[in-house]
Design a protein around this motif. Structure first.
Motif, PDB file in Angstrom:
ATOM      1  N   SER A  21       9.093 -28.242  -9.166  1.00 31.50           N
ATOM      2  CA  SER A  21       7.783 -28.684  -8.676  1.00 31.50           C
ATOM      3  C   SER A  21       7.591 -28.373  -7.197  1.00 31.50           C
ATOM      4  CB  SER A  21       7.619 -30.184  -8.902  1.00 31.50           C
ATOM      5  OG  SER A  21       7.592 -30.466 -10.272  1.00 31.50           O
ATOM      6  N   SER A  22       8.670 -28.422  -6.438  1.00 34.57           N
ATOM      7  CA  SER A  22       8.519 -28.129  -5.001  1.00 34.57           C
ATOM      8  C   SER A  22       8.251 -26.648  -4.763  1.00 34.57           C
ATOM      9  CB  SER A  22       9.769 -28.568  -4.236  1.00 34.57           C
ATOM     10  OG  SER A  22      10.878 -27.780  -4.604  1.00 34.57           O
ATOM     11  N   ARG A  23       8.711 -25.793  -5.673  1.00 36.48           N
ATOM     12  CA  ARG A  23       8.494 -24.349  -5.520  1.00 36.48           C
ATOM     13  C   ARG A  23       7.235 -23.876  -6.229  1.00 36.48           C
ATOM     14  NH1 ARG A  23      14.766 -23.051  -6.693  1.00 36.48           N
ATOM     15  NH2 ARG A  23      15.536 -24.023  -4.799  1.00 36.48           N
ATOM     16  N   MET A  24       7.024 -24.366  -7.441  1.00 36.09           N
ATOM     17  CA  MET A  24       5.857 -23.976  -8.247  1.00 36.09           C
ATOM     18  C   MET A  24       5.273 -25.224  -8.900  1.00 36.09           C
ATOM     19  SD  MET A  24       7.361 -20.565 -10.086  1.00 36.09           S
ATOM     20  CE  MET A  24       8.952 -21.258 -10.469  1.00 36.09           C
ATOM     21  N   PRO A  25       4.356 -25.905  -8.216  1.00 38.93           N
ATOM     22  CA  PRO A  25       3.852 -27.181  -8.712  1.00 38.93           C
ATOM     23  C   PRO A  25       3.248 -27.127 -10.119  1.00 38.93           C
ATOM     24  CG  PRO A  25       3.161 -26.842  -6.459  1.00 38.93           C
ATOM     25  CD  PRO A  25       3.805 -25.575  -6.916  1.00 38.93           C
ATOM     26  N   ARG A  26       2.503 -26.097 -10.423  1.00 37.86           N
ATOM     27  CA  ARG A  26       1.891 -26.019 -11.754  1.00 37.86           C
ATOM     28  C   ARG A  26       2.936 -25.856 -12.838  1.00 37.86           C
ATOM     29  NH1 ARG A  26      -3.611 -22.498 -11.004  1.00 37.86           N
ATOM     30  NH2 ARG A  26      -4.670 -24.079  -9.771  1.00 37.86           N
ATOM     31  N   PHE A  27       3.905 -25.021 -12.602  1.00 39.63           N
ATOM     32  CA  PHE A  27       4.961 -24.818 -13.592  1.00 39.63           C
ATOM     33  C   PHE A  27       5.825 -26.071 -13.730  1.00 39.63           C
ATOM     34  CE2 PHE A  27       8.918 -22.802 -15.191  1.00 39.63           C
ATOM     35  CZ  PHE A  27       8.382 -22.352 -16.387  1.00 39.63           C
ATOM     36  N   ALA A  29       4.748 -29.121 -13.319  1.00 38.36           N
ATOM     37  CA  ALA A  29       3.955 -30.063 -14.116  1.00 38.36           C
ATOM     38  C   ALA A  29       3.987 -29.695 -15.589  1.00 38.36           C
ATOM     39  CB  ALA A  29       2.517 -30.079 -13.615  1.00 38.36           C
ATOM     40  N   LEU A  30       3.963 -28.417 -15.883  1.00 35.05           N
ATOM     41  CA  LEU A  30       4.026 -27.972 -17.268  1.00 35.05           C
ATOM     42  C   LEU A  30       5.352 -28.361 -17.913  1.00 35.05           C
ATOM     43  CD1 LEU A  30       2.802 -26.328 -19.608  1.00 35.05           C
ATOM     44  CD2 LEU A  30       3.940 -24.340 -18.633  1.00 35.05           C
ATOM     45  N   VAL A  31       6.436 -28.116 -17.206  1.00 38.70           N
ATOM     46  CA  VAL A  31       7.750 -28.474 -17.729  1.00 38.70           C
ATOM     47  C   VAL A  31       7.857 -29.977 -17.932  1.00 38.70           C
ATOM     48  CG1 VAL A  31      10.214 -28.527 -17.169  1.00 38.70           C
ATOM     49  CG2 VAL A  31       8.897 -26.448 -16.804  1.00 38.70           C
ATOM     50  N   LEU A  32       7.300 -30.718 -16.999  1.00 39.38           N
ATOM     51  CA  LEU A  32       7.353 -32.176 -17.088  1.00 39.38           C
ATOM     52  C   LEU A  32       6.630 -32.692 -18.318  1.00 39.38           C
ATOM     53  CD1 LEU A  32       8.293 -34.723 -15.666  1.00 39.38           C
ATOM     54  CD2 LEU A  32       6.144 -34.723 -14.425  1.00 39.38           C
ATOM     55  N   THR A  33       5.550 -32.043 -18.676  1.00 39.43           N
ATOM     56  CA  THR A  33       4.772 -32.524 -19.814  1.00 39.43           C
ATOM     57  C   THR A  33       5.229 -31.945 -21.144  1.00 39.43           C
ATOM     58  OG1 THR A  33       3.124 -30.801 -19.484  1.00 39.43           O
ATOM     59  CG2 THR A  33       2.725 -32.920 -18.415  1.00 39.43           C
ATOM     60  N   LEU A  34       6.155 -31.036 -21.108  1.00 38.76           N
ATOM     61  CA  LEU A  34       6.639 -30.448 -22.357  1.00 38.76           C
ATOM     62  C   LEU A  34       7.448 -31.463 -23.150  1.00 38.76           C
ATOM     63  CD1 LEU A  34       7.691 -26.874 -21.252  1.00 38.76           C
ATOM     64  CD2 LEU A  34       5.737 -27.523 -22.619  1.00 38.76           C
ATOM     65  N   LEU A  35       7.861 -31.039 -24.274  1.00 43.27           N
ATOM     66  CA  LEU A  35       8.573 -31.926 -25.178  1.00 43.27           C
ATOM     67  C   LEU A  35      10.036 -32.134 -24.817  1.00 43.27           C
ATOM     68  CD1 LEU A  35       7.104 -30.691 -28.550  1.00 43.27           C
ATOM     69  CD2 LEU A  35       6.516 -32.735 -27.269  1.00 43.27           C
ATOM     70  N   ILE A  36      10.496 -31.538 -23.733  1.00 44.35           N
ATOM     71  CA  ILE A  36      11.900 -31.694 -23.370  1.00 44.35           C
ATOM     72  C   ILE A  36      12.251 -33.165 -23.194  1.00 44.35           C
ATOM     73  CG2 ILE A  36      13.619 -31.226 -21.580  1.00 44.35           C
ATOM     74  CD1 ILE A  36      12.147 -28.571 -21.089  1.00 44.35           C
ATOM     75  N   ILE A  37      11.441 -33.860 -22.449  1.00 42.51           N
ATOM     76  CA  ILE A  37      11.707 -35.271 -22.199  1.00 42.51           C
ATOM     77  C   ILE A  37      11.606 -36.066 -23.495  1.00 42.51           C
ATOM     78  CG2 ILE A  37      10.974 -37.292 -20.881  1.00 42.51           C
ATOM     79  CD1 ILE A  37      12.161 -34.974 -19.200  1.00 42.51           C
ATOM     80  N   SER A  38      10.595 -35.756 -24.287  1.00 41.47           N
ATOM     81  CA  SER A  38      10.440 -36.459 -25.563  1.00 41.47           C
ATOM     82  C   SER A  38      11.627 -36.201 -26.480  1.00 41.47           C
ATOM     83  CB  SER A  38       9.150 -36.020 -26.256  1.00 41.47           C
ATOM     84  OG  SER A  38       8.045 -36.347 -25.469  1.00 41.47           O
ATOM     85  N   MET A  39      12.068 -34.967 -26.536  1.00 42.59           N
ATOM     86  CA  MET A  39      13.197 -34.651 -27.412  1.00 42.59           C
ATOM     87  C   MET A  39      14.461 -35.364 -26.951  1.00 42.59           C
ATOM     88  SD  MET A  39      11.949 -32.981 -29.815  1.00 42.59           S
ATOM     89  CE  MET A  39      13.473 -32.605 -30.645  1.00 42.59           C
ATOM     90  N   LEU A  40      14.679 -35.427 -25.660  1.00 43.61           N
ATOM     91  CA  LEU A  40      15.837 -36.157 -25.153  1.00 43.61           C
ATOM     92  C   LEU A  40      15.756 -37.638 -25.521  1.00 43.61           C
ATOM     93  CD1 LEU A  40      16.340 -34.591 -21.620  1.00 43.61           C
ATOM     94  CD2 LEU A  40      17.869 -34.403 -23.583  1.00 43.61           C
TER      95      LEU A  40
END
Length: 68
Positions: A21-27, A29-40
Motif C-alpha cells: 500500500s505504501s508503494r502502490m495504494p490502489r494495488f 487496496a485491491l489485495v486487501l479486499t481480495l479473498l486472501i484474508i477471507s480464505m485465511l
C-alpha cells in the motif's frame, strides 16, 4: 504451535499489504479486499472447530457486508 503459525501468517499478510500500500495504494487496496484474508479466516476457523455451519455463516456475512 498452531496459534504461533496463525499469528505468523496473519502478520505476514498484514505486513505485505502495508508495504504494498505504501508503494502502490490502489494495488494494496485491491489485495486487501481480495479473498486472501477471507480464505485465511475460513482455514483457521476450520482448523479450530471443524464447524462448517459457522464457516458458511461467516462466508455469507462477509459476502453480504461487501455488497452494501
Amino acid at each position: 504451535m498452531w496459534l504461533i503459525v496463525k499469528a505468523l501468517i496473519s502478520a505476514a499478510v498484514i505486513v505485505a499489504v502495508a508495504e504494498l500500500s505504501s508503494r502502490m495504494p490502489r494495488f494494496g487496496a485491491l489485495v486487501l479486499t481480495l479473498l486472501i484474508i477471507s480464505m485465511l479466516a475460513f482455514i483457521m476457523s476450520w482448523n479450530k472447530d471443524h464447524d462448517m455451519i459457522a464457516i458458511s455463516k461467516l462466508a455469507r456475512e462477509a459476502f453480504i457486508s461487501t455488497q452494501q
